[in-house]
Design an enzyme around this catalytic site. Sequence first.
Site, PDB file in Angstrom:
ATOM      1  N   ASP A  37       0.851  -1.195   0.000  1.00  0.00           N
ATOM      2  CA  ASP A  37       0.000   0.000   0.000  1.00  0.00           C
ATOM      3  C   ASP A  37       0.885   1.243   0.000  1.00  0.00           C
ATOM      4  OD1 ASP A  37      -3.290   0.021   0.784  1.00  0.00           O
ATOM      5  OD2 ASP A  37      -2.258   1.960   0.859  1.00  0.00           O
ATOM      6  N   ASP A  63       4.066   2.553  -4.249  1.00  0.00           N
ATOM      7  CA  ASP A  63       3.039   3.099  -5.143  1.00  0.00           C
ATOM      8  C   ASP A  63       3.049   2.193  -6.376  1.00  0.00           C
ATOM      9  OD1 ASP A  63       1.713   4.463  -7.173  1.00  0.00           O
ATOM     10  OD2 ASP A  63       2.384   6.433  -6.499  1.00  0.00           O
ATOM     11  N   ASN A  90      -5.367  -5.080  -6.749  1.00  0.00           N
ATOM     12  CA  ASN A  90      -6.562  -4.472  -6.165  1.00  0.00           C
ATOM     13  C   ASN A  90      -6.448  -2.957  -5.989  1.00  0.00           C
ATOM     14  OD1 ASN A  90      -9.022  -4.445  -4.161  1.00  0.00           O
ATOM     15  ND2 ASN A  90      -7.298  -3.589  -2.999  1.00  0.00           N
ATOM     16  N   TYR A 154     -12.301   5.793 -15.156  1.00  0.00           N
ATOM     17  CA  TYR A 154     -12.373   4.567 -14.344  1.00  0.00           C
ATOM     18  C   TYR A 154     -12.957   3.400 -15.155  1.00  0.00           C
ATOM     19  CZ  TYR A 154     -13.586   1.859 -10.072  1.00  0.00           C
ATOM     20  OH  TYR A 154     -13.710   0.897  -9.094  1.00  0.00           O
ATOM     21  N   LYS A 158     -11.084  -0.061 -15.915  1.00  0.00           N
ATOM     22  CA  LYS A 158     -11.622  -1.341 -15.443  1.00  0.00           C
ATOM     23  C   LYS A 158     -11.935  -2.278 -16.610  1.00  0.00           C
ATOM     24  CE  LYS A 158     -11.431  -0.838 -10.982  1.00  0.00           C
ATOM     25  NZ  LYS A 158     -10.285  -1.470 -10.296  1.00  0.00           N
TER      26      LYS A 158
END
Length: 253
Positions: A37, A63, A90, A154, A158
Amino acid sequence: MNQLSNRVAFVTGASRGLGRSISYTLGSNGAKICLVDIDEKAAHETAEEMKKDGIDVTYYIADVSVRSQVEQAVEEAVNKYGKIDILVNNAGVLRDNLLFKMSDDDWDTVMNVHLKGAFYCTRAVQKYMVENQYGRIVSISSTSALGNRGQANYATAKAGLQGFTKTLAIELGKYGITANAVAPGFIETDMTRKTAERIGVSFEEFSKNLSDTIPAKRLGQPEDIANAVLFFVKEESSYVNGQILYVAGGPAN
Ligand code: NAD
């Protein structure tokens, strides 16, 4: 319960939300967890909680959109655990805006974190999976891949992850590696709370309005997604490859 013992999982964006739940589920099933993370405080807290629950976990601050940071985290994880069997792409961010208001930065940030991030992590990890002739790669897509107002960036990212997943399945299948994607609908996390905030309604109102439109009549919980990921990463799922599983409380359209 220990279906994943001796497996090592590298989970990005794992300090909260879906990544946290996925890490917990894989860890509770015996996997050693490499939690990745950018948020050091949250990563530390999540790792400490998981350790208290008996999970073998190490966190790495990286990152995912920065190649050198990804490669370093992968190298450190392999030095510690000897291999990576499972990769969960994720980590994600939202920069929602209607097209005419969407800035270059809104576009680039979303592409970099979701797409470049998944590319960097997968490229770095596949080397070790190919060596071991075993791997499970799961990327987190979204029902937004089918199109969603205010999410040109987005939705594109995706949908891109779905093409990426199918291509990985074709290229890596012969090495005992599977690549699949989970495409969640609305799941209750900080990300959806921020969406409610952005459109100016309380989360309760947002959640109620949305639930009415979902066949299951509720928003999803992070565990709903973690269970779908668990299915894909099991050893027995070796013939499930290149699939996109919508987990949205009903059929996605
Ligand atoms: P979240 O915002 O609660 O958590 C995202 C995590 O990713 C955070 O811990 C954050 O620090 C981390 N992160 C962000 N940028 C990063 C980077 N560059 N490198 C490393 N880590 C980074 O989000 P969430 O709701 O848990 O979503 C997780 C994933 O699921 C995302 O890819 C999201 O697009 C996807 N998704 C979520 C929903 C939903 O309803 N929550 C629906 C569909 C898809």
